[in-house]
Design an enzyme around this catalytic site. Structure first.
Site, PDB file in Angstrom:
ATOM      1  CB  CYS A  20     -25.596 -57.018   7.910  1.00 56.70           C
ATOM      2  SG  CYS A  20     -25.562 -58.347   6.695  1.00 56.70           S
ATOM      3  CB  CYS A  34     -24.597 -60.387   8.733  1.00 56.64           C
ATOM      4  SG  CYS A  34     -23.705 -59.525   7.438  1.00 56.64           S
TER       5      CYS A  34
END
Length: 109
Positions: free
Chosen positions: A36, A33
């Site tokens: 993230c 991600c």
């Protein structure tokens, strides 16, 4: 894991999050991600800034899908706040540090 940030798993979730005495900020994330990775340094800074006031933990949603499913995590990063074993707030997406600080400050209020 970064200083002040604890990695939690399905087996440590109840002890580290639900039974914690402090406000707990949980960073739901995954290795693949991009957003993230963008929010990770901010999470680490907040762990240092609020040391002794809140507990900061990270949960890898790929490795712990049961917890992600239990809290209906649809998008990551999701930052969820817990107090006394109950979810009190959540923020989805990579948000700027001042927005997270304002949320933490209001929850500590």
């Amino acid at each position: 894991m970064a200083e002040g940030v604890l990695e939690v798993t399905s087996s440590t979730w109840d002890k580290e999050v639900l039974q914690a005495n402090d406000l707990v900020m949980v960073d739901f994330w995954a290795v693949w991600c991009g957003p993230c990775r963008m929010v990770a340094p901010t999470v680490q800074e907040l762990a240092k800034d609020y040391a002794g006031k809140i507990k900061v933990v990270k949960l890898n949603t790929d490795d712990n899908p049961d917890i992600a499913s239990r809290y209906k995590i649809m998008g990551i990063p999701t930052l969820m706040f817990f107090r006394d074993g109950e979810k009190v707030e959540q923020i989805v997406g990579a948000v700027p540090k001042p927005q997270l600080q304002a949320k933490i400050d209001s929850l500590l209020g």
